[in-house]
Every structure is written in structure tokens, then in C-alpha cells.
Design an enzyme around this catalytic site. Structure first.
Site, PDB file in Angstrom:
ATOM      1  N   SER A  46      86.661 102.525 -13.323  1.00  0.00           N
ATOM      2  CA  SER A  46      87.501 102.415 -14.729  1.00  0.00           C
ATOM      3  C   SER A  46      86.383 103.302 -15.783  1.00  0.00           C
ATOM      4  O   SER A  46      85.607 103.785 -15.444  1.00  0.00           O
ATOM      5  CB  SER A  46      87.381 100.696 -14.951  1.00  0.00           C
ATOM      6  OG  SER A  46      86.042 100.361 -15.307  1.00  0.00           O
ATOM      7  N   SER A  48      84.781 102.123 -18.358  1.00  0.00           N
ATOM      8  CA  SER A  48      84.065 101.178 -19.291  1.00  0.00           C
ATOM      9  C   SER A  48      82.588 101.831 -19.664  1.00  0.00           C
ATOM     10  O   SER A  48      82.015 101.447 -20.330  1.00  0.00           O
ATOM     11  CB  SER A  48      83.751  99.778 -18.612  1.00  0.00           C
ATOM     12  OG  SER A  48      83.051 100.072 -17.408  1.00  0.00           O
ATOM     13  N   LYS A 103      77.243  98.665 -15.089  1.00  0.00           N
ATOM     14  CA  LYS A 103      77.142  98.670 -16.718  1.00  0.00           C
ATOM     15  C   LYS A 103      75.620  98.913 -17.127  1.00  0.00           C
ATOM     16  O   LYS A 103      74.956  99.228 -16.293  1.00  0.00           O
ATOM     17  CB  LYS A 103      77.489  97.182 -17.125  1.00  0.00           C
ATOM     18  CG  LYS A 103      78.824  96.645 -16.696  1.00  0.00           C
ATOM     19  CD  LYS A 103      79.879  97.200 -17.232  1.00  0.00           C
ATOM     20  CE  LYS A 103      81.228  96.535 -16.923  1.00  0.00           C
ATOM     21  NZ  LYS A 103      82.420  97.263 -17.316  1.00  0.00           N
ATOM     22  N   SER A 187      85.687  97.662 -22.630  1.00  0.00           N
ATOM     23  CA  SER A 187      84.675  97.390 -21.619  1.00  0.00           C
ATOM     24  C   SER A 187      84.585  95.878 -21.336  1.00  0.00           C
ATOM     25  O   SER A 187      84.524  95.170 -22.440  1.00  0.00           O
ATOM     26  CB  SER A 187      83.171  97.647 -21.798  1.00  0.00           C
ATOM     27  OG  SER A 187      82.353  97.324 -20.809  1.00  0.00           O
TER      28      SER A 187
END
Length: 238
Positions: A46, A48, A103, A187
């Protein structure tokens, strides 16, 4: 003479089978050992972490950065280092440990975090944001900035440069961490689903070894050779 010959053949046959089994198992054990203790590949699914990690970036993660887990377990076998604020890490998604997320680590155990429109304050100290002139306006992203705290600097992006709004306040429990994506307005992270247990930390993101704009239509897990992002190959992750 015949009995001796038969015994010799049986011994040779036994040796051949042992060698065959070892030849078959050794590569599997080697691959398993490397993935368990050294590095493991992951693919970014993704956006994010844009602009620092892009969709279809293939990265290597240092499994030994913080310690080693017992195989097929969330329990640490040995741990020699704690994750540091600002590092990008792979971890198991708290709501479904079979899924892996990536992350940036923002909050350590015991931290008090205040977030307003993606702007961060930790323990009363605001992350320094320095505006950057980067492309992205066509996609609606109007504000890029270098974010800096604790000598860790990286780029983040926002849909707007607005700074006001209602604050979100979090206090990180002991044995947990708070993660956020660098693509602040797109996100799903600890702001939405909470904290990550220490046992769920998998490893530290290390390097992009392959990257492409798109994958093959018939094999979505394989990069389209005609759309390789050569400028991203062997790019360190930070």
C-alpha cells in the site's frame, strides 16, 4: 563372498540415501535459517509509507536487528536491542497477527503523544517540520516536509498544510509501541487501531532490492520486467 558383497551394497545404499536426504534438506534448512535469523523479503502492498516506500517496493528486513524469536512463535528467544524512535519496522498487525504491516516508530513505551492533523508532539516536544518543494500536487498532496526528532530525519507528506484541529492524545503502555505511516493523511496506523506489542515486532526495514510500477497481470506477485524502477534498486530504507 556373496554375503560380503550384499553387505557392502547395503552399506553403500544406506550411505547414498543419507547423502540424498542431506542434499535435499540442507538448502531448506539454510533458507529457513536465513529467513528466521538474518533477513526476510517483504513487498510493500500500500501507499501508507509514501514517499519513502512505494507500492511494489520489494524490501529486505533485518530479522536480527532487535533479537531472535522462537521459530513459529511470538516469544523472544533472545533480545539484545530495543527499537528506536524514527526507525521503520515490520510488525504483526495487532488485530490479525497473520498480517504484516510496515510503519515508522513514533512512540516508545511510556511516551505521551499528541497528534493534530498528522503533526506530532511527544512528551511535550514537537517534531520539527521543514517544508520541502517536491512533486505531488497532481495527486492532491500539497505539503511535503522533512520531519526531524532525536537526530532522525525523513520526508512525510500531507494533503494540506493545515495545522489546526482537535488533538488526539495517546499514552503508550509498557511493552508496546506507537507506529505511523509517512503518508500521514492516507495511513491506517496506531491512530486507528492502537499499539503494537513488543513481541509482534518482526525486524527493521533495511534495503529496497527490487521495485516496479506494476506487476504481471497473470502473476500479481511478480514485477513486470518492463516497469522496473531502476533508480530505487538497492536503496537504503530510512
Amino acid at each position: 563372498m556373496s554375503e560380503t558383497s550384499d553387505t557392502s551394497k547395503q552399506t553403500n545404499l544406506k550411505g547414498t540415501w543419507n547423502q540424498a536426504i542431506l542434499t535435499f534438506l540442507f538448502p531448506l534448512l539454510l533458507v529457513f535459517g536465513v529467513r528466521w535469523a538474518v533477513v526476510e523479503p517483504f513487498v510493500i502492498p500500500s501507499g501508507s509509507m509514501i514517499p519513502n516506500l512505494l507500492v511494489h517496493d520489494h524490501i529486505l528486513v533485518k530479522k536480527f536487528a532487535y533479537g531472535l524469536h522462537i521459530p513459529f512463535s511470538n516469544t523472544w528467544l533472545v533480545k539484545w536491542s530495543a527499537p528506536k524512535r524514527g526507525e521503520i519496522a515490520v510488525f504483526k498487525y495487532p488485530e490479525n497477527p497473520d498480517v504484516y504491516y510496515i510503519k515508522r516508530l513514533i512512540g516508545l513505551p511510556g511516551d505521551k503523544i499528541e497528534i493534530i492533523n498528522g503533526r506530532i508532539t511527544v512528551n511535550g516536544q514537537s517534531f520539527l517540520l521543514t517544508p520541502l518543494d517536491l512533486p505531488g500536487q497532481d495527486a492532491g498532496f500539497k505539503y511535503f516536509a522533512e520531519e526531524n526528532l532525536d537526530s532522525s530525519a525523513y520526508t512525510v507528506r500531507f494533503l494540506s498544510d493545515a495545522e489546526g484541529g482537535s488533538p488526539q492524545v495517546f499514552v503508550v503502555p509498557e511493552g508496546n509501541y506507537f507506529f505511523m505511516g509517512d503518508n500521514r493523511d492516507q495511513s491506517s496506523d496506531s491512530r486507528a487501531w492502537g499499539f503494537v506489542k513488543d513481541d509482534y515486532i518482526v525486524g527493521k526495514a533495511w534495503v529496497v532490492w527490487l521495485s516496479c510500477e506494476n506487476t504481471l497481470p497473470t502473476m500479481t506477485f511478480v514485477c513486470d520486467p518492463s516497469q522496473i524502477r531502476f533508480q530505487r534498486l538497492f536503496k537504503n530504507v530510512y
